[in-house]
Write an enzyme that holds these catalytic residues in place. Structure first.
Site, PDB file in Angstrom:
ATOM      1  N   ASP A 166      -6.466  -6.448   5.007  1.00 24.51           N
ATOM      2  CA  ASP A 166      -7.538  -5.811   4.249  1.00 24.51           C
ATOM      3  C   ASP A 166      -8.478  -6.865   3.667  1.00 24.51           C
ATOM      4  OD1 ASP A 166      -9.079  -3.966   2.911  1.00 24.51           O
ATOM      5  OD2 ASP A 166      -7.547  -3.408   1.462  1.00 24.51           O
ATOM      6  N   ASP A 183     -12.486  -8.029   5.121  1.00 25.07           N
ATOM      7  CA  ASP A 183     -13.684  -7.963   4.287  1.00 25.07           C
ATOM      8  C   ASP A 183     -14.361  -9.330   4.183  1.00 25.07           C
ATOM      9  OD1 ASP A 183     -13.422  -5.296   3.911  1.00 25.07           O
ATOM     10  OD2 ASP A 183     -13.090  -5.361   1.750  1.00 25.07           O
ATOM     11  N   TYR A 223       0.802  -1.220   0.000  1.00 29.07           N
ATOM     12  CA  TYR A 223       0.000   0.000   0.000  1.00 29.07           C
ATOM     13  C   TYR A 223       0.840   1.277   0.000  1.00 29.07           C
ATOM     14  CZ  TYR A 223      -4.255  -2.703   0.745  1.00 29.07           C
ATOM     15  OH  TYR A 223      -5.304  -3.559   0.591  1.00 29.07           O
TER      16      TYR A 223
END
Length: 331
Positions: free
Chosen positions: A227, A231, A124
């Site tokens: 991440d 989810d 990221y």
């Protein structure tokens, strides 16, 4: 000291759920001072900057932030950077807390899972290059960041009475980067003998999480894996409409409902505000150190859901404002 909250509604449904959730928060914190600020795709289209300096300054000054949702272009746009990723890094919010809870009438029963995700590095960092035929992205893992997030995870586990910490990695394929993250996390966790510490490869963790999410207590992962897995876990908690998160640092914290800007339902008063409400509850607990108010807010949300008052994504007919009215009545 004055309690301040920087309110960044963002794009799409963020402009609906965030003001409604802040309205509920004011019932619990009547002394709260709010500062509205802009960020997101619409802000970029107006000003050429998705996170204007004045917004960043307001966030720094307040310390506490709620960040609604942002739309993003599907292709590279010159000058555009993800404002939430930039804000997390600028404010030093190194740990992303993603709880998955079993809520009344939605999701899978028996889940009380917390995923702690390193929030500042990994893929990221956005260091990519391409010659048109080959594209390369840099995955950066540092000892300092790994120590920092592992310490935060262990401290949270002990504070919340959790017993088991599972470190997620792919060190069999990435022995230097993921190996460093795993080894540092284990070194930090060794100072917490009350915790049972184990580890899983990320693909195995995904399988086991899909099979039996109730089996996990707390996961610690680097940025990308955390991440994706958080989810996945959200599917068992009722979906992204109820998925809360908190980006926690030493100087600031950002409450962040996980859902996107959902332009297809924006402006219709049907977006689910639960993720925003529970994100603010995390802010109450972990930033302002007000666990009793956190408990009151969470209980009011649970009672509202238990009464069958739900937005369309959960099979109900309540609107965004109407749901928050019901929560306020229970407060």
């Amino acid at each position: 000291m004055a309690m301040k909250l920087c309110v960044i509604a963002g794009d799409g449904i963020g402009q609906e759920v965030v003001p409604q959730a802040v309205r509920v928060l004011r019932q619990l914190l009547p002394q709260l001072q709010t500062v509205a600020a802009d960020a997101g795709w619409e802000t970029f289209q107006r000003s050429g900057n998705a996170l204007p300096p004045v917004t960043l300054a307001a966030a720094r000054d307040c310390g506490a932030v709620i960040f609604g949702a942002v739309s993003s272009p599907a292709h590279k746009v010159a000058g555009y950077r993800s404002p939430i990723v930039q804000l997390r890094r600028e404010l030093g919010c190194h740990a992303n807390l993603r709880p998955t809870l079993s809520l009344p009438g939605c999701g899978t029963p028996g889940i009380d899972l917390l995923i702690v995700r390193e929030n500042t590095e990994d893929l990221y960092i956005g260091e990519e290059q391409s010659d048109g035929d080959t594209a390369t992205a840099i995955k950066r893992i540092t000892r300092v960041a790994s120590q920092r997030v592992a310490a935060s995870a262990c401290q949270l586990a002990v504070a919340e009475g959790r017993r088991r910490l599972t470190i997620v990695h792919k060190a069999n394929i990435l022995p230097l980067t993921d190996g460093l993250f795993r080894d540092v996390a284990r070194q930090v966790a060794a100072d917490y003998p009350q915790l049972q510490v184990d580890e899983l490869l990320v693909d195995t963790a995904a399988l086991k999480l899909a099979q039996a999410p109730q089996a996990f207590d707390m996961l610690l992962a680097s940025n990308l894996y955390g991440d994706i897995l958080s989810d996945l876990a959200a599917a068992f908690g009722g979906g992204l409409g109820v998925a809360a998160s908190l980006n926690l640092g030493e100087q600031a914290a950002i409450a962040e409902p996980v859902h996107g800007s959902a332009p297809d339902i924006a402006g219709q008063d049907i977006a689910n505000p639960v993720a925003s409400l529970l994100s603010l509850a995390l802010l109450l607990r972990h930033w302002w150190q007000l666990p009793a108010l956190d408990a009151r807010l969470e209980q009011a949300v649970r009672a509202t859901l238990a009464a069958g008052i739900r937005t369309p994504d959960l099979g109900g007919s309540a609107g965004t404002a109407g749901f928050c009215d019901a929560v306020l009545a229970r407060l």
